[in-house]
Scaffold this active site. Structure first.
Site, PDB file in Angstrom:
ATOM      1  N   TYR A  80       0.829  -1.207   0.000  1.00 41.68           N
ATOM      2  CA  TYR A  80       0.000   0.000   0.000  1.00 41.68           C
ATOM      3  C   TYR A  80       0.864   1.258   0.000  1.00 41.68           C
ATOM      4  CZ  TYR A  80      -3.255   3.475   2.025  1.00 41.68           C
ATOM      5  OH  TYR A  80      -4.007   4.593   2.289  1.00 41.68           O
ATOM      6  N   PHE A 132     -12.139  -2.270  16.856  1.00 43.82           N
ATOM      7  CA  PHE A 132     -12.398  -2.207  18.292  1.00 43.82           C
ATOM      8  C   PHE A 132     -13.886  -1.977  18.571  1.00 43.82           C
ATOM      9  CE2 PHE A 132      -7.849  -0.736  19.663  1.00 43.82           C
ATOM     10  CZ  PHE A 132      -7.380  -2.018  19.417  1.00 43.82           C
TER      11      PHE A 132
END
Length: 399
Positions: free
Chosen positions: A194, A249
């Protein structure tokens, strides 16, 4: 703090001056990737507080459906959705020709994909961006291209011994757009696919500016977070998908699962509120004389935490937002190879130097980390809690 943009007062709407006191002419903006996290917030901001026209280009419009399907009467003629994939659609050049400015937000930018889909990652961030740069250059159209803080790779400090006194010196970890080297891991660590693709398209854009006069601005986001960031697996994204850290999360919190800390969560990051960051982008749009030819870090150095500290903060904030007590063991450690697969690598610390954007555009972030987490987790709980419950019930019924 509200998750929607406020409408401008009539007086504010009438005063359209740039930072040098010049009138701002309404622009037609071709926004590629308008249906994503950043694009949706930028579309809302432009519709609420400017007179610009947006040609919204994307494959999906779910996050901007309230703006385009159909456009509300007061936005008629100001925003239109164009469903196309920039890989292979001849209409793209026509849309860029119609616009004064092109903003390219399209990218694969989820760390889990860098290892498992390195070819797609490279094609998305380099090959697919080539026609955008080419069309802008050939048609003398201004380009704002979104890159990433990942182009910096590893900090110089990460190569020093952990107890080395120089690790505390800012010059070894504060990242400057026009000075800091870009240091990546070895080729076998595909996590850097990336960053390499993003760096190469930056170099191409810079070369187009130098050789062919392309007017450009490059944006390097440092962890922009807020409502609508990424997906919740199995609810509005693939069940097996691994989103970026905030959504990852959030998904754990919604499911009352321990938050997984990769390699102990010792990596350090800074986080900036999406609405603060979008204000910086609007300044770039409306001040080309100050923004053209520049690369801008856009982050909040004051919101620096380790990933472990972020997990602790999110656990505490979510308990307040949801009214649910935290788990007895709210976090567990996992290795990067377990979580991302072999070939993952990471940088230790990324702190953006904000000198250039402050000097050129007078921009500084405002929102403290705890406030932006409260706003974002309130949105996540309100939007996803019931859907996650249903998804979990269906999964248990079929198991």
């Amino acid at each position: 703090m509200s998750s929607s943009w406020s409408s401008p007062s009539p007086a504010a709407a009438a005063v359209c001056l740039d930072l040098d006191g010049n009138p701002i002419a309404p622009l037609t903006i071709c926004m590629i990737g308008a249906g994503g996290f950043i694009g949706s917030h930028l579309c809302e901001k432009l519709m609420a507080e400017t007179r610009h026209v947006v040609l919204a280009v994307d494959v999906y419009c779910d996050k901007i459906r309230h703006l385009v399907d159909p456009a509300p009467p007061h936005l008629a003629g100001r925003i239109s959705f164009h469903r196309l994939n920039i890989k292979n659609d001849s209409r793209l050049e026509g849309l860029i020709k119609m616009a004064d400015l092109t903003i390219n937000l399209a990218a694969i930018c989820t760390p889990a994909d860098y290892n498992t889909r390195p070819l797609d990652t490279i094609y998305s961030n380099f090959i697919d961006a080539l026609p955008v740069v080419k069309y802008c250059s050939e048609n003398s159209k201004r380009l704002i291209h979104f890159s990433t803080c990942e182009v910096y790779g590893k900090t110089i400090g990460s190569f020093l011994p952990k107890d080395h006194p120089l690790r505390k010196e800012p010059e070894f970890y504060v990242l400057k757009e026009d000075e800091s080297p870009c240091i990546f891991g070895p080729i076998v660590k595909q996590r850097w696919s990336y960053a390499c693709a993003k760096q190469l398209i930056e170099r191409l854009i810079f070369a187009e500016g130098a050789e062919n006069g392309l007017e450009f601005t490059i944006v390097r986001p440092f962890n922009w977070i807020g409502p609508r960031m990424d997906f919740i697996p199995g609810v509005d994204g693939p069940s097996e998908g691994v989103p970026r850290v905030l959504a990852c999360f959030s998904n754990n919190l919604l499911r009352r699962e321990p938050l997984k800390l990769v390699d102990g969560g010792q990596s350090q990051r800074t986080f900036v509120y999406i609405k603060d960051a979008i204000e910086a982008v609007v300044l770039m749009i409306e001040n080309p004389a100050r923004a053209n030819g520049h690369i801008f870090n856009v982050g909040n150095p004051d919101n620096e935490v380790t990933v472990r500290e972020l997990a602790q903060m999110m656990t505490e904030v979510y308990a307040n937002v949801s009214g649910e007590a935290p788990l007895d063991e709210p976090m567990i450690d996992v290795s990067s190879s377990q979580f991302y697969g072999e070939g993952y690598d990471d940088s230790d610390k990324r702190i953006p130097d904000m000198s250039i954007i402050n000097k050129q555009l007078g921009w500084n972030p405002k929102t403290p980390l705890k406030d932006l987490l409260e706003t974002t987790l309130t949105y996540q709980h309100k939007t996803y809690k019931e859907a996650v419950k249903r998804q979990m019930s269906q999964a248990s019924a079929t198991s």
